[in-house]
Design an enzyme around this catalytic site. Structure first.
Site, mmCIF file in Angstrom:
data_model
loop_
_atom_site.group_PDB
_atom_site.id
_atom_site.type_symbol
_atom_site.label_atom_id
_atom_site.label_comp_id
_atom_site.label_asym_id
_atom_site.label_seq_id
_atom_site.Cartn_x
_atom_site.Cartn_y
_atom_site.Cartn_z
ATOM 1 N N ASN A 1 -12.623 -1.715 19.230
ATOM 2 C CA ASN A 1 -12.459 -2.944 19.263
ATOM 3 C C ASN A 1 -10.774 -3.412 19.176
ATOM 4 O O ASN A 1 -10.109 -2.821 19.380
ATOM 5 C CB ASN A 1 -13.032 -3.706 17.981
ATOM 6 C CG ASN A 1 -12.754 -3.151 16.671
ATOM 7 O OD1 ASN A 1 -11.311 -3.006 16.371
ATOM 8 N ND2 ASN A 1 -13.643 -2.667 15.717
ATOM 9 N N LEU A 2 -10.563 -4.777 19.105
ATOM 10 C CA LEU A 2 -9.275 -5.482 19.274
ATOM 11 C C LEU A 2 -8.541 -4.667 18.133
ATOM 12 O O LEU A 2 -7.176 -4.436 18.496
ATOM 13 C CB LEU A 2 -9.354 -6.893 19.423
ATOM 14 C CG LEU A 2 -7.970 -7.490 19.720
ATOM 15 C CD1 LEU A 2 -7.084 -6.738 20.687
ATOM 16 C CD2 LEU A 2 -7.816 -8.729 19.546
ATOM 17 N N ALA A 3 -8.960 -4.746 16.861
ATOM 18 C CA ALA A 3 -8.289 -4.300 15.781
ATOM 19 C C ALA A 3 -7.696 -2.793 15.775
ATOM 20 O O ALA A 3 -6.711 -2.550 15.584
ATOM 21 C CB ALA A 3 -8.908 -4.528 14.554
ATOM 22 N N GLU A 4 -8.651 -2.075 16.149
ATOM 23 C CA GLU A 4 -8.529 -0.713 16.476
ATOM 24 C C GLU A 4 -7.645 -0.333 17.488
ATOM 25 O O GLU A 4 -6.670 0.404 17.455
ATOM 26 C CB GLU A 4 -9.840 -0.035 16.756
ATOM 27 C CG GLU A 4 -10.830 0.028 15.643
ATOM 28 C CD GLU A 4 -12.250 0.605 16.056
ATOM 29 O OE1 GLU A 4 -13.032 0.951 15.048
ATOM 30 O OE2 GLU A 4 -12.651 0.308 17.041
ATOM 31 N N ASP B 1 -22.142 -0.348 17.875
ATOM 32 C CA ASP B 1 -23.031 0.672 18.383
ATOM 33 C C ASP B 1 -24.142 0.288 19.610
ATOM 34 O O ASP B 1 -24.432 1.305 20.252
ATOM 35 C CB ASP B 1 -23.868 1.198 17.190
ATOM 36 C CG ASP B 1 -23.298 1.473 15.803
ATOM 37 O OD1 ASP B 1 -22.131 2.339 15.918
ATOM 38 O OD2 ASP B 1 -23.810 1.600 14.612
#
EC number: 2.7.1.167
Length: 474
Positions: A195-198, A264
């Site tokens: 995701n963007l944060a990761e 998921d």
């Protein structure tokens, strides 16, 4: 971009990663505790669902694909519950049972559709358990059409490179749901889905689209990935592949209730689609659509194949109206999944008049979905003569599709619709006129498999031939 729905029944996917049990306790919270300033929840119900890598496997199975899971669970009640739910859904479980660590369990206390607190039960896994899992997973890779590495940072995936190399040797795609700041352990995978944060935790903050694409391509090349898929919440997804332009897909959800498990769902649909032979772009379109369905629900949610197919049809504007025979077969299958009763009628419908409208409305009242099969132009000429049809089949079908009573319109070129009837097997076959049920073309076939045959009367003084003759005489 997506011309047909993937044949998920032909796909086999192995999921390796951190399995867990998502536990939900729900109730009202009308009072504050006198012991501390916290709400008192009166639990009225509970539910257990597979979580983490187990939720990925469950999603794959619910799509209709063959899913297997390799993970570590404790020898405890939660482990029994987790394995039982997976096996009940058709997932092949290759679990290592740990003697020392409990099954990872996340307990969520919920009131009025809001999470009040989450309580986690977990401990570190033994090195022996991790080694045994790795050995079991490596033996299973070649039996599948795709490999998923579902990393929740719990220690299960200690040697991702061996699994990625095994997948390469078997020439199957590797889909990775990453965790942490070290993406190098996923090098060589087919597609990474942070995701963007990761992603920003690894690559740094991206101030705009251009910077996101530039940094994304740099990391894709550094990690030797075929593709990088960055999920961006309300901004949708961005797919980066080699020299191809970045593909931005908008978020599909109209309302977001809970993002739990949405990642998921993305991974599951992406892997199952690739295993079913879809291109990366096609797989991402479906994954984005499935994510929109998932976040519109509370808690982890498995999106079924028929549900996803129906959502795709609605997105493409093919939920009703003119269809090919192949599209209609899928739509009828979805209708049956919903318990709907399918009605079928056929005819030339050269000039739509009041008799037709009333007849079709009555036919629709016999079920939930009405199919109108229309004779093609050559078929009409053989039946009615060289001067017919007055209107070509495309126009006749367009008019029929605009009627409120009609759900689906399909054409056929034979003199009779028997081939369509054999493929669709409607619950009710309807014909207008003075026939007896046993005189209706295809009626015996429908009756033999338990369907119903009905003959309806046309409105008086309504006839296409009479209308045509009147126009000619005027």
């Amino acid at each position: 971009m997506l011309n047909e729905f993937p044949p998920f029944q032909q796909a086999r996917v192995l999921v390796v990663g951190d399995v867990m049990l998502d536990r939900y306790w729900r109730g009202s919270a009308a009072r504050i505790s006198p012991e501390a300033p916290v709400p008192i929840v009166k639990v009225a119900g509970s539910e257990d669902r597979p979580g983490g890598a187990a939720n990925v496997a469950l999603n794959i199975a619910v799509l209709g694909a063959a899913a297997s899971i390799a993970g570590i669970a404790g020898r405890d009640e939660a482990g029994i519950e987790l394995t039982g739910k997976l096996e009940a859904a058709g997932v092949l479980c290759r679990m290592v049972q740990s003697e020392n660590a409990p099954t990872i369990t996340k307990l969520r206390i919920i009131s009025q559709q809001q999470q009040l607190i989450r309580i986690d039960f977990e401990d570190d896994f033994d090195a022996d358990d991790i080694t045994l899992l790795q050995q079991q997973a490596l033996k299973s890779v070649s039996d599948n059409g795709a490999l998923v590495l579902s990393d929740y940072g719990k220690g299960t995936l200690a040697d991702t490179q061996s699994l990625i190399r095994a997948a390469h040797d078997s020439q199957i795609p590797v889909v990775v749901d990453p965790k942490g700041s070290d993406f190098s352990k996923y090098a060589g995978a087919t597609v990474l889905t942070p995701n963007l944060a990761e992603f920003e935790a690894v690559a740094g903050v991206c101030s705009d689209e251009e910077e996101l694409i530039r940094k994304g391509q740099q990391w894709r090349e550094r990690l030797q990935l075929s593709a990088l898929l960055i999920t961006r919440g309300e901004k949708g997804m961005t797919l980066l592949q080699g020299s191809r332009p970045a593909l931005h897909l908008p978020a599909q959800a109209r309302e977001v209730y809970d993002v739990t498990g949405a990642g998921d769902t993305v991974v599951a649909v992406l892997a199952a689609s690739l295993a079913a032979g879809q291109s990366m772009e096609q797989a991402v379109v479906l994954a984005n659509l499935a994510a929109g369905l998932a976040v519109a629900r509370l808690g982890t949610a498995a999106i079924s194949g028929p549900e996803l197919r129906r959502a795709l049809q609605q997105m493409q504007g093919s939920g009703r109206g003119v269809m090919s025979a192949e599209q209609l077969l899928m739509s009828v299958a979805d209708a049956r999944e919903q318990g709907e009763r399918v009605v079928f009628t056929n005819g030339c419908f050269d000039i739509i008049h009041a008799g037709h409208v009333g007849y079709l409305a009555e036919a629709k009242s016999l079920g939930d979905r009405l199919i109108v099969a229309v004779n093609g132009d050559e078929s009409v000429r053989r039946l009615k003569g060289a001067s017919r049809p007055i209107n070509p089949v495309e126009r006749r079908m367009a008019v029929l599709a605009g009627l409120e009573a009609v759900d689906w319109v399909v054409s056929f070129d034979d003199d009779t619709p028997e081939a369509l009837l054999e493929a669709l097997r409607p619950d009710v076959l309807v014909k207008g006129g003075d026939y007896r049920p046993d005189q209706v073309v295809g009626g015996q076939f429908v009756a033999d498999y338990g369907g119903e045959v009905r003959v309806l009367a046309f409105l008086d003084n309504c006839s296409t031939s009479a209308i045509v003759e009147k126009v000619r005489q005027s």
